[in-house]
Design an enzyme around this catalytic site. Structure first.
Site, short mmCIF file in Angstrom:
data_model
loop_
_atom_site.label_atom_id
_atom_site.label_comp_id
_atom_site.label_asym_id
_atom_site.label_seq_id
_atom_site.Cartn_x
_atom_site.Cartn_y
_atom_site.Cartn_z
N ASN A 154 0.81 -1.23 0.00
CA ASN A 154 0.00 0.00 0.00
C ASN A 154 0.84 1.28 0.00
OD1 ASN A 154 0.72 -0.75 2.63
ND2 ASN A 154 -1.05 0.27 3.52
N GLY A 230 1.65 -6.00 7.25
CA GLY A 230 0.74 -6.62 6.28
C GLY A 230 -0.59 -6.91 6.93
N THR A 234 -2.16 -12.80 7.70
CA THR A 234 -0.77 -13.17 7.39
C THR A 234 0.10 -12.99 8.64
OG1 THR A 234 -1.18 -12.31 5.17
CG2 THR A 234 1.09 -12.85 5.70
N GLU A 252 3.09 -5.15 12.37
CA GLU A 252 2.20 -4.00 12.15
C GLU A 252 1.10 -4.48 11.23
OE1 GLU A 252 2.43 -1.28 13.73
OE2 GLU A 252 4.43 -1.63 14.55
N CYS A 286 -3.51 1.54 6.40
CA CYS A 286 -4.01 0.89 7.62
C CYS A 286 -4.54 1.92 8.61
CB CYS A 286 -2.93 0.03 8.25
SG CYS A 286 -1.38 0.90 8.48
N GLU A 464 7.15 0.59 16.08
CA GLU A 464 8.22 1.07 15.22
C GLU A 464 8.43 2.55 15.53
OE1 GLU A 464 6.38 -0.32 11.38
OE2 GLU A 464 8.23 -1.50 11.29
#
Ligand code: TXE
Length: 485
Positions: A154, A230, A234, A252, A286, A464
């Site tokens: 994205n 992602g 997943t 994340e 996101c 992060e």
């Protein structure tokens, strides 16, 4: 198909065809045409990357802080020098408007390198004197060795570099895999790193699918940490594979973020920013505010104005400056997002505008969707519980602060929330009670790279950004030295 464009692996400072000898199609979402082919790597390619990284680690982990920082700064500067070419590649790969890539996302990739080039010098280690015991403790922060970075489609170069830059700054060697849907700008980064003087083998880029290249990274015993961004499904798989190997893990994942609008807000700012937070990058961020909750007294007015503003958005070819909405990243994702229009109807929701595919004359094969606003009756419906990741937002009213807190938290995700109000006390109450890792008040997507970034609940594990990223990519080792008094 033009077979001119070949997206190769970058291993030990050189571009290389995949040892797997397998290739994937690179599709341009703006017209649905195949524009090239992508290496689809397997465990042999990941092994070659790890061998290069292993040799390079000794050199890289022993460079002086000044050398390391100077190389990272040069990488950032060279991204900026190549802004135009990188933005074209990013837009053609992902379907995002070219202007968005050029003005926001590629510059952010440059900032990621520059930021960590400087942040590493602020990364102080702690020390504690054991008073009365004649001993002092100090903590070394050592690089982990080889680390794996896996990123999504994205915000391709933006998120790829958000992981690589701190990993390199901390002295690690990196195996990095971009999404197979958007491999081009990651591929171009290899050449930039060579030009900046990054020693060979320090950054290795392995292209290919998650199930082949990605899985091989998760399983490789020499890779000591995985930093993954992602989808939540997943992410769950990644956690299962990595846990028995005791690799460090940062996840994340997805979001279903509330955008909360109180009647006392700065109405025009809230409205204009809501259009952004709903539809930026075709809703494929996101952090998009996909559930909009509006306080009852201004609900009808806000609804009317939001629908009017949404209808003004211009779905078009990503290369054109007037296109505010480009194409969805891939046909499967386009179909998945469109399927939610049927879900909305089945659930008895009202589609206020949009509601289907968009046709862009001359590009009928492209994956375009109309920006869509849907009024839902309850938060307990699939439209409000599942991450759609497209240009679809839902709208519903609320009456009280207590009800709002329940609505905001009544979802399995916990990434971000946006609150529009002028009431400071309410801001503080809500900020403490809403379960998510990032809260914006009277703004959206404003990022200071020093701040921790990440989600709660099913939106991820770990943070992060700033020192959090440098902590993740290092191993703290405590040394206790006793001395004779
Ligand atoms: O992402 P995946 P997908 C959400 C969004 C979207 C959904 C699925 O809702 O509809 O996820 O998107 C790699 N081992 N987000 O399927 O699969 C993959 O190759 C190792 C939210 O496209 O999560 C890619 O590099 N790696 C999100 C990366 O994982 C694997 C951004 C992400 O792909 C792997 C994108 C495996 N077994 C989608 N399988 C966000 N949080 O920003 C896949 N990958």
């Amino acid at each position: 198909m033009s077979d001119q464009l070949q997206i190769l692996n970058f291993i030990n400072g050189q571009y290389a065809e995949p040892l797997s000898n397998e290739w994937l199609d690179n599709v341009n979402p703006a017209d649905g045409q195949i524009s090239g082919k992508i290496a689809n790597s397997n465990s042999a390619d990941v092994q070659a990357a790890c061998a290069a990284a292993s040799t390079a680690f000794d050199v890289w982990s022993n460079t002086t802080l000044e050398q390391r920082s100077s190389i990272l700064m040069k990488i950032g500067n060279l991204i900026e020098v190549n802004l135009e070419a990188l933005s074209v590649a990013e837009s053609e790969d992902s379907g995002k408007p070219f202007a968005r890539a050029r003005d926001l996302e590629i510059p952010r990739a440059a900032s990621n390198f520059r930021f960590f080039a400087s942040a590493i010098s602020q990364f102080a280690s702690e020390s504690h004197e054991s008073i009365g015991l004649n001993a002092i403790n100090f903590t070394l922060r050592q690089p982990l060795g080889i680390v794996g970075c896996i990123s999504p489609w994205n915000l391709p170069l933006y998120l790829f570099t958000w992981k690589i830059a701190p990993a390199l700054a901390a002295g690690n060697c990196v195996i990095a895999k971009p999404s197979e849907l958007t491999p081009r700008t990651a591929g171009m980064l290899g050449e930039i790193c060579n030009s900046a003087g990054l020693p060979v083998g320090v950054l290795n880029i392995v292209q290919g699918t998650g199930s082949s290249a990605g899985q091989a990274m998760l399983e490789h015993p020499e890779i000591k940490a995985i930093s993954f961004t992602g989808g939540t499904a997943t992410g769950e798989h990644v956690a299962r594979v990595v846990a028995p190997q005791f690799k460090k893990l940062s996840l994340e994942l997805g979001g279903k973020n509330p955008n909360i609008i109180f009647a006392d807000c700065n109405y025009q700012r809230a409205l204009a920013t809501t259009v952004q937070s709903s539809f930026a990058n075709q809703g494929q961020i996101c952090l998009c505010g996909s559930r909009i909750f509006v306080e009852a007294p201004i609900y009808e007015q806000f609804k009317t104005d939001l629908v009017a503003r949404t209808k003004e958005l211009n779905v078009g070819h990503p290369s054109l400056p007037e296109s505010t909405i480009g194409a969805m990243v891939s046909r499967p994702h386009y179909e998945k997002v469109l399927s939610y229009m049927g879900v909305a109807i089945d659930e008895g929701a009202s589609i206020l505008c949009g509601g289907g595919p968009a046709t862009v004359p001359g590009y009928e094969g492209g994956f375009y969707i109309q920006p869509t606003v849907i009024e839902v009756r309850t938060n307990q419906c699939r439209m409000n519980q599942e991450e759609i990741f497209g240009p679809i937002v839902t709208l519903m009213p609320f009456d009280t602060e207590a009800e709002l807190i329940e609505l905001a938290n009544d979802v399995r995700y916990g990434l971000s929330a946006t609150i529009w109000t002028r009431d400071l006390d309410r801001t503080m109450r809500l900020s403490k009670k809403i379960d998510c890792g990032v809260i914006w008040v009277n703004t959206w997507l404003m990022r200071d790279l020093r701040t921790p970034f990440g989600g709660m609940k099913n939106s991820g594990v770990g943070r992060e950004g700033g020192l959090e990223a440098l902590r993740f990519f290092t191993e703290p080792k405590n040394i206790c030295v006793a001395f004779e008094a």
